[in-house]
Design a protein around this motif. Sequence first.
Motif, mmCIF file in Angstrom:
data_model
loop_
_atom_site.group_PDB
_atom_site.id
_atom_site.type_symbol
_atom_site.label_atom_id
_atom_site.label_comp_id
_atom_site.label_asym_id
_atom_site.label_seq_id
_atom_site.Cartn_x
_atom_site.Cartn_y
_atom_site.Cartn_z
ATOM 1 N N GLU A 123 0.829 -1.184 -0.163
ATOM 2 C CA GLU A 123 0.004 0.013 0.010
ATOM 3 C C GLU A 123 0.744 1.256 0.118
ATOM 4 O OE1 GLU A 123 -1.458 1.060 4.244
ATOM 5 O OE2 GLU A 123 -1.548 -0.982 3.908
ATOM 6 N N THR A 124 0.296 2.620 -0.321
ATOM 7 C CA THR A 124 1.098 3.608 -0.577
ATOM 8 C C THR A 124 0.142 4.839 -0.144
ATOM 9 O OG1 THR A 124 2.786 4.852 -1.596
ATOM 10 C CG2 THR A 124 0.791 3.906 -2.915
ATOM 11 N N THR A 125 0.633 5.789 0.457
ATOM 12 C CA THR A 125 0.047 7.173 0.323
ATOM 13 C C THR A 125 0.129 8.178 -0.691
ATOM 14 O OG1 THR A 125 0.142 6.877 2.861
ATOM 15 C CG2 THR A 125 -0.263 9.165 1.921
ATOM 16 N N LEU A 126 -0.933 8.553 -1.109
ATOM 17 C CA LEU A 126 -0.623 9.732 -2.130
ATOM 18 C C LEU A 126 -0.735 10.948 -1.578
ATOM 19 C CD1 LEU A 126 -3.184 8.206 -4.813
ATOM 20 C CD2 LEU A 126 -0.808 7.711 -4.591
ATOM 21 N N ILE A 127 0.416 11.768 -2.035
ATOM 22 C CA ILE A 127 0.438 13.105 -1.228
ATOM 23 C C ILE A 127 0.548 14.094 -2.548
ATOM 24 C CG2 ILE A 127 2.111 14.548 -0.116
ATOM 25 C CD1 ILE A 127 3.021 11.985 1.188
ATOM 26 N N SER A 128 -0.268 15.488 -2.147
ATOM 27 C CA SER A 128 -0.058 16.437 -3.228
ATOM 28 C C SER A 128 1.206 17.053 -3.278
ATOM 29 C CB SER A 128 -1.375 17.392 -2.596
ATOM 30 O OG SER A 128 -1.083 18.391 -3.551
ATOM 31 N N GLU A 129 1.591 17.507 -4.578
ATOM 32 C CA GLU A 129 2.762 18.144 -4.763
ATOM 33 C C GLU A 129 2.470 19.634 -5.246
ATOM 34 O OE1 GLU A 129 5.893 16.299 -7.246
ATOM 35 O OE2 GLU A 129 4.270 14.790 -7.788
ATOM 36 N N VAL A 130 1.135 19.972 -5.170
ATOM 37 C CA VAL A 130 0.828 21.208 -5.625
ATOM 38 C C VAL A 130 -0.346 21.870 -4.621
ATOM 39 C CG1 VAL A 130 1.408 20.993 -7.945
ATOM 40 C CG2 VAL A 130 -0.812 20.535 -7.144
ATOM 41 N N SER A 131 -0.602 23.050 -4.690
ATOM 42 C CA SER A 131 -1.855 23.614 -3.846
ATOM 43 C C SER A 131 -3.037 23.716 -4.912
ATOM 44 C CB SER A 131 -1.448 24.714 -3.182
ATOM 45 O OG SER A 131 0.001 24.598 -2.307
ATOM 46 N N GLY A 132 -4.174 23.598 -4.286
ATOM 47 C CA GLY A 132 -5.586 23.997 -5.108
ATOM 48 C C GLY A 132 -6.582 23.420 -4.630
ATOM 49 N N GLU A 133 -7.867 23.561 -5.309
ATOM 50 C CA GLU A 133 -9.152 23.006 -4.922
ATOM 51 C C GLU A 133 -9.373 21.763 -5.480
ATOM 52 O OE1 GLU A 133 -13.369 24.469 -6.027
ATOM 53 O OE2 GLU A 133 -12.609 25.754 -4.338
ATOM 54 N N ILE A 134 -9.721 20.637 -4.716
ATOM 55 C CA ILE A 134 -9.949 19.437 -5.174
ATOM 56 C C ILE A 134 -11.343 19.598 -6.419
ATOM 57 C CG2 ILE A 134 -10.795 17.242 -4.840
ATOM 58 C CD1 ILE A 134 -8.082 17.758 -3.789
ATOM 59 N N GLN A 135 -11.031 19.166 -7.338
ATOM 60 C CA GLN A 135 -12.156 19.251 -8.579
ATOM 61 C C GLN A 135 -12.876 18.196 -8.674
ATOM 62 O OE1 GLN A 135 -10.482 20.273 -12.467
ATOM 63 N NE2 GLN A 135 -11.809 21.740 -12.747
ATOM 64 N N LEU A 136 -12.090 16.816 -8.305
ATOM 65 C CA LEU A 136 -12.812 15.594 -8.747
ATOM 66 C C LEU A 136 -12.327 14.537 -7.860
ATOM 67 C CD1 LEU A 136 -14.988 13.948 -10.479
ATOM 68 C CD2 LEU A 136 -13.063 13.642 -12.175
ATOM 69 N N ILE A 137 -13.083 13.656 -7.384
ATOM 70 C CA ILE A 137 -12.503 12.408 -6.920
ATOM 71 C C ILE A 137 -13.220 11.409 -7.824
ATOM 72 C CG2 ILE A 137 -12.450 10.815 -4.950
ATOM 73 C CD1 ILE A 137 -12.528 13.426 -3.158
ATOM 74 N N GLY A 138 -12.226 10.468 -8.486
ATOM 75 C CA GLY A 138 -12.556 9.537 -9.353
ATOM 76 C C GLY A 138 -13.104 8.227 -8.961
ATOM 77 N N ALA A 139 -12.895 7.877 -7.655
ATOM 78 C CA ALA A 139 -13.442 6.800 -7.039
ATOM 79 C C ALA A 139 -13.869 6.761 -5.673
ATOM 80 C CB ALA A 139 -12.086 5.982 -7.080
ATOM 81 N N GLU A 140 -14.318 5.831 -5.279
ATOM 82 C CA GLU A 140 -14.878 5.586 -3.693
ATOM 83 C C GLU A 140 -14.208 4.731 -3.018
ATOM 84 O OE1 GLU A 140 -19.109 4.750 -3.554
ATOM 85 O OE2 GLU A 140 -19.658 6.880 -4.452
ATOM 86 N N GLU A 141 -14.136 4.832 -1.704
ATOM 87 C CA GLU A 141 -13.257 3.949 -0.910
ATOM 88 C C GLU A 141 -13.828 2.485 -1.194
ATOM 89 O OE1 GLU A 141 -13.487 5.147 3.284
ATOM 90 O OE2 GLU A 141 -12.267 7.138 2.883
ATOM 91 N N GLY A 142 -12.962 1.532 -1.329
ATOM 92 C CA GLY A 142 -13.252 0.391 -1.607
ATOM 93 C C GLY A 142 -13.261 -0.092 -3.095
ATOM 94 N N ASP A 143 -13.154 0.894 -3.957
ATOM 95 C CA ASP A 143 -13.380 0.869 -5.340
ATOM 96 C C ASP A 143 -11.904 0.371 -5.855
ATOM 97 O OD1 ASP A 143 -15.715 1.653 -5.468
ATOM 98 O OD2 ASP A 143 -15.325 3.739 -6.612
#
Length: 240
Positions: free
Chosen positions: A1-21
């Motif tokens: 497993e791994t953690t995804l970390i933002s490299e930039v600043s900004g507003e979340i526009q879209l989350i393309g999956a739900e937990e468990g997908d």
Amino acid sequence: ETTLISEVSGEIQLIGAEEGDYVTAGSVIISINDSGQEFLLQQKKAEYESAEAQLRNLAEFDYPAASAELISQSKKKEKAQKAYEAALELYEQGAISQIDFLQYQAEYEAASAAWNTAKLKADSLGKGGALYNSADSQLKRAQSIYENALNDREKYQITVPWNAILLKAYVSENDYVRSGDLLAEIGESGSYHVITELDEKYFPYLSAGMRASISMEGEMKHGGTEGKVVGITPKINSET
């Protein structure tokens, strides 16, 4: 497993999956608004295309035209030189006046100067020449800046590095994130990630990396699934 970390600043526009997908490698799992970055990218792209067109125009039009002009001036110079040499011979024989001779000499010198100018221009526009090298350097610099802008834009599209399961999303759409913020956790497809709470009295018996048996209610008699402890996060009881 791994953690995804933002490299930039900004507003979340879209989350393309739900937990468990289940998410496939390369798919965009989180998109951050990049309107400003997109404008910068298009600007750098235009500068790159302009530099590319300038070099292409130089190689396909300017240089052939300069080469043709050099050929033309070479013929004129050769003709003027022959006329001058013939006039010099006649002048030395006294067959023509000094004024006529000087006229032929001036025409030859003018033709020589025009040839030199054409030669310098053709050499400068050819590969290895000053003008060609300058245009080529501008193109390479513009290309490098454009590619860097492309890489920067990709940081706004959080993609999945391998086929995985979205274990946890730490952000929601319209949230504002900064560089370094946690975005999500993903785990290898086909594996399980279990979070459980234990009484603190068990902490002395736990350590990261130790083997553990994972089982749901009613599965204990089957022995469960073998796994390992990947992390221990103590919580503080606010009441005590």
